[in-house]
Design a protein around this motif. Structure first.
Motif, PDB file in Angstrom:
ATOM      1  N   VAL A  63       0.743  -1.187   0.016  1.00 55.03           N
ATOM      2  CA  VAL A  63       0.144   0.113   0.199  1.00 55.03           C
ATOM      3  C   VAL A  63       0.736   1.272   0.023  1.00 55.03           C
ATOM      4  CG1 VAL A  63      -1.543   1.281   1.514  1.00 55.03           C
ATOM      5  CG2 VAL A  63      -1.907  -1.167   1.077  1.00 55.03           C
ATOM      6  N   THR A 109       0.584   4.136  -2.490  1.00 53.30           N
ATOM      7  CA  THR A 109      -0.254   5.462  -2.114  1.00 53.30           C
ATOM      8  C   THR A 109       0.884   6.888  -2.056  1.00 53.30           C
ATOM      9  OG1 THR A 109       0.379   5.095   0.382  1.00 53.30           O
ATOM     10  CG2 THR A 109      -1.852   4.662  -0.653  1.00 53.30           C
ATOM     11  N   ILE A 152      -6.075   7.492   0.497  1.00 48.69           N
ATOM     12  CA  ILE A 152      -5.781   6.239   1.101  1.00 48.69           C
ATOM     13  C   ILE A 152      -6.868   5.154   1.228  1.00 48.69           C
ATOM     14  CG2 ILE A 152      -4.553   5.376   3.118  1.00 48.69           C
ATOM     15  CD1 ILE A 152      -2.901   7.787   3.488  1.00 48.69           C
ATOM     16  N   VAL A 183      -6.833   1.668  -0.657  1.00 49.12           N
ATOM     17  CA  VAL A 183      -6.922   0.477   0.074  1.00 49.12           C
ATOM     18  C   VAL A 183      -8.156  -0.250  -0.370  1.00 49.12           C
ATOM     19  CG1 VAL A 183      -7.353  -0.399   2.499  1.00 49.12           C
ATOM     20  CG2 VAL A 183      -5.574   1.322   2.059  1.00 49.12           C
ATOM     21  N   GLN A 184      -9.211   0.467  -0.656  1.00 44.40           N
ATOM     22  CA  GLN A 184     -10.553  -0.401  -0.896  1.00 44.40           C
ATOM     23  C   GLN A 184     -10.139  -1.096  -2.275  1.00 44.40           C
ATOM     24  OE1 GLN A 184     -13.529  -0.007   0.913  1.00 44.40           O
ATOM     25  NE2 GLN A 184     -13.680  -1.885   0.137  1.00 44.40           N
ATOM     26  N   GLU A 212      -7.837  -4.006  -2.430  1.00 45.35           N
ATOM     27  CA  GLU A 212      -8.533  -5.083  -1.686  1.00 45.35           C
ATOM     28  C   GLU A 212      -9.226  -5.666  -2.612  1.00 45.35           C
ATOM     29  OE1 GLU A 212     -10.909  -3.966   1.679  1.00 45.35           O
ATOM     30  OE2 GLU A 212     -11.529  -6.173   1.949  1.00 45.35           O
ATOM     31  N   LEU A 258      -6.196  -5.635   5.370  1.00 47.15           N
ATOM     32  CA  LEU A 258      -6.104  -4.504   4.529  1.00 47.15           C
ATOM     33  C   LEU A 258      -7.072  -3.510   4.980  1.00 47.15           C
ATOM     34  CD1 LEU A 258      -5.958  -6.193   1.064  1.00 47.15           C
ATOM     35  CD2 LEU A 258      -4.327  -4.502   1.804  1.00 47.15           C
ATOM     36  N   ILE A 275      -5.279  -0.956   7.267  1.00 48.08           N
ATOM     37  CA  ILE A 275      -4.173  -0.159   6.905  1.00 48.08           C
ATOM     38  C   ILE A 275      -4.802   1.235   6.561  1.00 48.08           C
ATOM     39  CG2 ILE A 275      -2.739   0.297   4.990  1.00 48.08           C
ATOM     40  CD1 ILE A 275      -2.374  -2.954   4.957  1.00 48.08           C
ATOM     41  N   ALA A 276      -6.136   1.422   6.185  1.00 44.70           N
ATOM     42  CA  ALA A 276      -6.275   2.884   5.986  1.00 44.70           C
ATOM     43  C   ALA A 276      -6.234   3.904   7.190  1.00 44.70           C
ATOM     44  CB  ALA A 276      -7.686   2.733   5.512  1.00 44.70           C
ATOM     45  N   ILE A 302       0.900   5.158   6.850  1.00 47.47           N
ATOM     46  CA  ILE A 302       0.798   5.590   5.568  1.00 47.47           C
ATOM     47  C   ILE A 302       0.479   6.951   5.440  1.00 47.47           C
ATOM     48  CG2 ILE A 302      -0.865   4.658   3.877  1.00 47.47           C
ATOM     49  CD1 ILE A 302       0.019   2.481   4.718  1.00 47.47           C
TER      50      ILE A 302
END
Lengths: 210, 202
Positions: free
Chosen positions: B48, B52, B91, B95-96, B99, B117, B120-121, B126
Motif C-alpha cells: 500500500v 499511495t 488512502i 486500500v479499498q 482489496e 487490508l 491499513i487505511a 501510511i
C-alpha cells in the motif's frame, strides 16, 4: 444539580485515569512518543488533540442517527480531518514556531486511534453532551501521559523544564551529565514502558484497598 | 542511482518509520503477537505504501501545491491546506481498490491479507509517509523509493518484534510490566540497535 453533574464526573475520571487511553487502552501512542522531547510541544499537542476529540465526538454524536452505518468510517474521517485542518491553520497562524516543531504530527491526529476510537466506541451510542465530555476526558488523559513523558524527557535529557534550565551548575560541576539517550527515540519507549508499569502497580494497590 | 539507493537504506534503517518516527505504533503493538500475521500485515503495508506515496505525490503536485493549478489559469491559488483530507480519502479509496483487485486476481493472497487490508487505511505510517514526502520535497521517483523503503523498514520492525514477543512469553516478567509495558521497553531496545545504523554513510 449534583445528580446531573455526577455522570460527567464519572466519565471524566474514567477517561483521565481508570481507562486512560494511552496507558490502558493502548491507543494513540504514535504521537505520544514523537512530540515529547520538550514540554511546550507536548502541551500544545495535548490541547490540540483534546479539542479535536471533544468536537469530533460531539459532531459525530449529533449526526449519529443520520450517518448510514456502512459508510460511517469515511464520514467520521471527513469530520475529523476538517477539524484537524482548522486546528493546523490556527496553530500556523498563532504558534508558528511550535507548529514547525510538531511538523507532520498535527496532521496525524486524523489517524490517531483515540479520536476514531472514541467516535466508534462512545459517540455513536451516546448523546452529544456526554460525548463532548468523554472527548475532553480522553483528551486530558492523553495530555496527562504526554506531559509526564515530556517532563521526564526534558528534565533528564536536557536538564530543562519548559526551556528553562532547572538543574544548578553545581550538579554539573560535580560530574552530572545530561542523558543524551532521553532526547532520542529509545528514551520515549523506555519512559512509556516504565510509566505503564507504575500505573498498573498503582491500580493494583487501589483494587486491594477496595 | 546511488542517491536513490542511499534514500532506500536510509528509510529502512536510519530513519525507520516505526522506531525513529513512531508511526504505525497502534497496529505494531496489536498485531505483533504472531509472526505469520505480522509478516502478512508487513507485506500489505509495503504494497500500500509503494502505491499511495507516488499517487499522493501526483495529486499534491498536480492539484494542491501552491501554483499547481497554473495550467488552469489559477496560479494564485494555494490548496495545500486540503492535503490532509485529500490524502486520507486517497488512502482509503486505494486500500479499498487494492482489496478488490487482490480478491479478483489472487484469492490466496487475499485470504492471507484480507483481514488486515481495511485496517491499513487508518495506519498512521501510511498518512505519515505521504506527509513526510510533501514536507521533504521529494521528486516522483524518490517518493516511490521512500514509500517502498518505509514499508520495508516497518515490516522488518514488526516481524522482529513478533519473534521477540514469542520468546518473552517464556520469560519471567514482573507482573505490572507484563504485556504493553515490556513491549514498549523491547521496542526501546530495538530503537537503540537501529540507531547504530546511523553511523553508516553511503
Amino acid at each position: 444539580m449534583n445528580n446531573d453533574a455526577s455522570p460527567y464526573k464519572e466519565i471524566l475520571i474514567k477517561g483521565i485515569w481508570n481507562e486512560n487511553p494511552v496507558a490502558y487502552q493502548v491507543l494513540g501512542i504514535c504521537s505520544a512518543l514523537a512530540v515529547t522531547v520538550k514540554m511546550s510541544t507536548a502541551i500544545v499537542m495535548g490541547l490540540a488533540l483534546t479539542l479535536v476529540t471533544a468536537f469530533s465526538s460531539m459532531i459525530i454524536s449529533s449526526m449519529r442517527k443520520k450517518i448510514p452505518s456502512n459508510i460511517r468510517i469515511i464520514a467520521e474521517l471527513a469530520i475529523i480531518a476538517s477539524l484537524v485542518i482548522i486546528t493546523d491553520e490556527i496553530l500556523k497562524a498563532f504558534f508558528y514556531d511550535i507548529s514547525k516543531q510538531l511538523s507532520i504530527f498535527v496532521g496525524l491526529i486524523i489517524t490517531n486511534c483515540i479520536v476514531l476510537g472514541r467516535a466508534e466506541a462512545f459517540a455513536l451510542a451516546n448523546n452529544p453532551v456526554d460525548s463532548f465530555v468523554d472527548g475532553i476526558a480522553n483528551g486530558l488523559g492523553y495530555s496527562l501521559i504526554l506531559i509526564t513523558v515530556a517532563f521526564l524527557r526534558e528534565l533528564l535529557g536536557s536538564g530543562q523544564c519548559m526551556g528553562i534550565p532547572v538543574i544548578p551548575n553545581v550538579v554539573y560541576d560535580s560530574g552530572y551529565q545530561n542523558m543524551g539517550l532521553m532526547v532520542l527515540a529509545p528514551g520515549a519507549f523506555f519512559i512509556i514502558g516504565l510509566l505503564v508499569w507504575l500505573k498498573n502497580s498503582l491500580s493494583g494497590i487501589n483494587q486491594n484497598k477496595s | 542511482m546511488g542517491d536513490l539507493f542511499s534514500l532506500f537504506i536510509n528509510s529502512v534503517f536510519i530513519g525507520n518509520i516505526l522506531l525513529a518516527y513512531f508511526l504505525g505504533m497502534c497496529s505494531f503493538i496489536a498485531v505483533s503477537k504472531n509472526i505469520e500475521t505480522a509478516t502478512g500485515l508487513g507485506f500489505a503495508v509495503i504494497f500500500v505504501l509503494t502505491i499511495t506515496s507516488p499517487v499522493n505525490w501526483i495529486i499534491y503536485h498536480g492539484l494542491l501545491a501552491p501554483g499547481a493549478l497554473s495550467w488552469a489559469g489559477l496560479a494564485d491559488i494555494d490548496l495545500s491546506f486540503l492535503k490532509y483530507i485529500t490524502f486520507i480519502a486517497v488512502i482509503a479509496a486505494l486500500v479499498q481498490a487494492v482489496e478488490m483487485i487482490i480478491d479478483k486476481y489472487s484469492p490466496v493472497l487475499y485470504a492471507s491479507l484480507g483481514v488486515f487490508l481495511p485496517l491499513i487505511a487508518v495506519n498512521c505510517a501510511i498518512l505519515g509517509t505521504s506527509l513526510f514526502m510533501v514536507e521533504r520535497n521529494y521528486t516522483f521517483i524518490e517518493s516511490v523509493v521512500f514509500g517502498a523503503g518505509s514499508g520495508t523498514g516497518w515490516m522488518i520492525a514488526i516481524v522482529s518484534m513478533a519473534a521477540i514477543r514469542k520468546k518473552i512469553a517464556y520469560a519471567d516478567v514482573p507482573k505490572g510490566l507484563n504485556g504493553f509495558g515490556i513491549t514498549m521497553i523491547v521496542a526501546g531496545l530495538m530503537a537503540m540497535t537501529f540507531m547504530m545504523f546511523s553511523g553508516i554513510t553511503l
